[in-house]
Write an enzyme that holds these catalytic residues in place. Sequence first.
Site, PDB file in Angstrom:
ATOM      1  N   ASP A   1       0.828  -1.203   0.000  1.00  0.00           N
ATOM      2  CA  ASP A   1       0.000   0.000   0.000  1.00  0.00           C
ATOM      3  C   ASP A   1       0.871   1.265   0.000  1.00  0.00           C
ATOM      4  O   ASP A   1       1.612   1.525   0.954  1.00  0.00           O
ATOM      5  CB  ASP A   1      -0.878  -0.063   1.262  1.00  0.00           C
ATOM      6  CG  ASP A   1      -1.936   1.007   1.302  1.00  0.00           C
ATOM      7  OD1 ASP A   1      -1.961   1.874   0.410  1.00  0.00           O
ATOM      8  OD2 ASP A   1      -2.753   0.981   2.241  1.00  0.00           O
TER       9      ASP A   1
ATOM     10  N   ASP B   1     -10.533   4.249  -1.227  1.00  0.00           N
ATOM     11  CA  ASP B   1     -11.148   3.257  -0.334  1.00  0.00           C
ATOM     12  C   ASP B   1     -12.667   3.207  -0.455  1.00  0.00           C
ATOM     13  O   ASP B   1     -13.343   4.235  -0.514  1.00  0.00           O
ATOM     14  CB  ASP B   1     -10.791   3.590   1.126  1.00  0.00           C
ATOM     15  CG  ASP B   1      -9.322   3.339   1.413  1.00  0.00           C
ATOM     16  OD1 ASP B   1      -8.538   3.146   0.456  1.00  0.00           O
ATOM     17  OD2 ASP B   1      -8.965   3.326   2.604  1.00  0.00           O
TER      18      ASP B   1
HETATM   19  C1  GLA Z   1      -5.368   2.414   2.870  1.00  0.00           C
HETATM   20  C2  GLA Z   1      -5.902   1.279   2.001  1.00  0.00           C
HETATM   21  C3  GLA Z   1      -6.935   0.482   2.779  1.00  0.00           C
HETATM   22  C4  GLA Z   1      -6.315  -0.053   4.053  1.00  0.00           C
HETATM   23  C5  GLA Z   1      -5.706   1.087   4.870  1.00  0.00           C
HETATM   24  C6  GLA Z   1      -4.902   0.568   6.055  1.00  0.00           C
HETATM   25  O1  GLA Z   1      -6.345   3.354   3.153  1.00  0.00           O
HETATM   26  O2  GLA Z   1      -6.455   1.773   0.811  1.00  0.00           O
HETATM   27  O3  GLA Z   1      -7.461  -0.571   1.989  1.00  0.00           O
HETATM   28  O4  GLA Z   1      -5.330  -0.993   3.712  1.00  0.00           O
HETATM   29  O5  GLA Z   1      -4.836   1.885   4.081  1.00  0.00           O
HETATM   30  O6  GLA Z   1      -4.264   1.573   6.763  1.00  0.00           O
END
Ligand code: GLA
Length: 391
Positions: free
Chosen positions: A148, A216
């Site tokens: 990520d 998200d």
């Molecule tokens: C980002 C990702 C999420 C999750 C969070 C965790 O926002 O897009 O899917 O993994 O980080 O901190």
Amino acid sequence: MVRLICFVMAVLWLPSPSTATAQKDDLAARPPMGWNSWNHFRAKVDDASVRAQADAMVSSGMRDAGYTYINIDDTWEGDRDAKGNIQANSKFPDMKALADYVHSKGLKLGIYSSPGAKTCAKYEGSYGHELQDAQTYAAWGIDYLKYDLCGLRTEMRTAPTPEAAHKIMVDMYIKMRDALRNTGRPIVYSLCQYGDDAVWEWGTTVGGNLWRTTGDISDNYAKMSEIGFRQAGLARFAGPGHWNDPDMLEIGNGGMSAEEYRTHMSLWAILAAPLLAGNDLSTMTPETRDLLTNRAVIAVDQDAAGIQGDRLTAEGPIEVWMRPLADGSKAVGIFNRHPSPLTAEVDFHKLGFAHGVKATDLWLGKDLGSITTPYTVKLPGHGVLFLRVSQ
Ligand code: GLA
């Protein structure tokens, strides 16, 4: 002798690991299916809750329906030891034992990190420790890594141009790709950088088996539908071993109606999206379990041809999406994005059918027999009619 020469030539002509596109195409020949901790548990995920998910995945029938990965998202990370090896924090006393437990259930274990110094939740990232971290994951028995971007944005901001920032990101994704390959363990490589810089155009070149195409998701119809319907046009970038990922499922988390969750699942199946449940499997209702385990819907998502579906028409809030399937039939989703019921008319000629078609309603599991075109249907608000159609 001739056979031996041919064999040697074939070996010499095999693409080197660094030129092959994805981490390994047969690793994610179908869109990955499983569970991820983030949507429901956030920072509360721990060893006990992960074990409970593995247990429930088996007892609910989800494993037998195809769900395989149990993925721990952010907040598992602890400090590095004196040699720089990453350790899990106190929520996960023994990651290797946890992996053994998950494997003993016939499931696989996934983990999460960032190419930056810090993850999104400000835990330790892999920056400068890529080889070491990949080796640790392999030693624990990890089968899937979600990588990520988050913390790397700090470095990217210092770049003089957008191109230079892009290069920083791509180089770091390649670095972890090579580190994972170096372990010799098959580990699905899931890129998470929210679809920036049109990741679908270069995701395979950095070894991605899947890549997030959006920011998200959250557990409401507005966000889910904004993300899902925005996937139009991306179909040609997906295929076996490399999938577009519109984010994890929210089914069962309570923020949407059953009708809206059916839309969520149907759309994700048409999109050949990874199906990563994001609810608490150990407390889910029978209705949620039935939504997640509908075999006919899962068969669309996991179809062997691996062709992602796309939008065919949009008339105001009525959208028709279609996915061609390996047996020559087509999955057709007729969606109503309006909150109130609406009547839709579907012209199957426009979907490539010459005359009347045979259809099955996938959610009802009902053979509708031959239906005539145009086909008129009343759709509930935010609802869907999900069909498998053949000539
Ligand atoms: C980002 C990702 C999420 C999750 C969070 C965790 O926002 O897009 O899917 O993994 O980080 O901190």
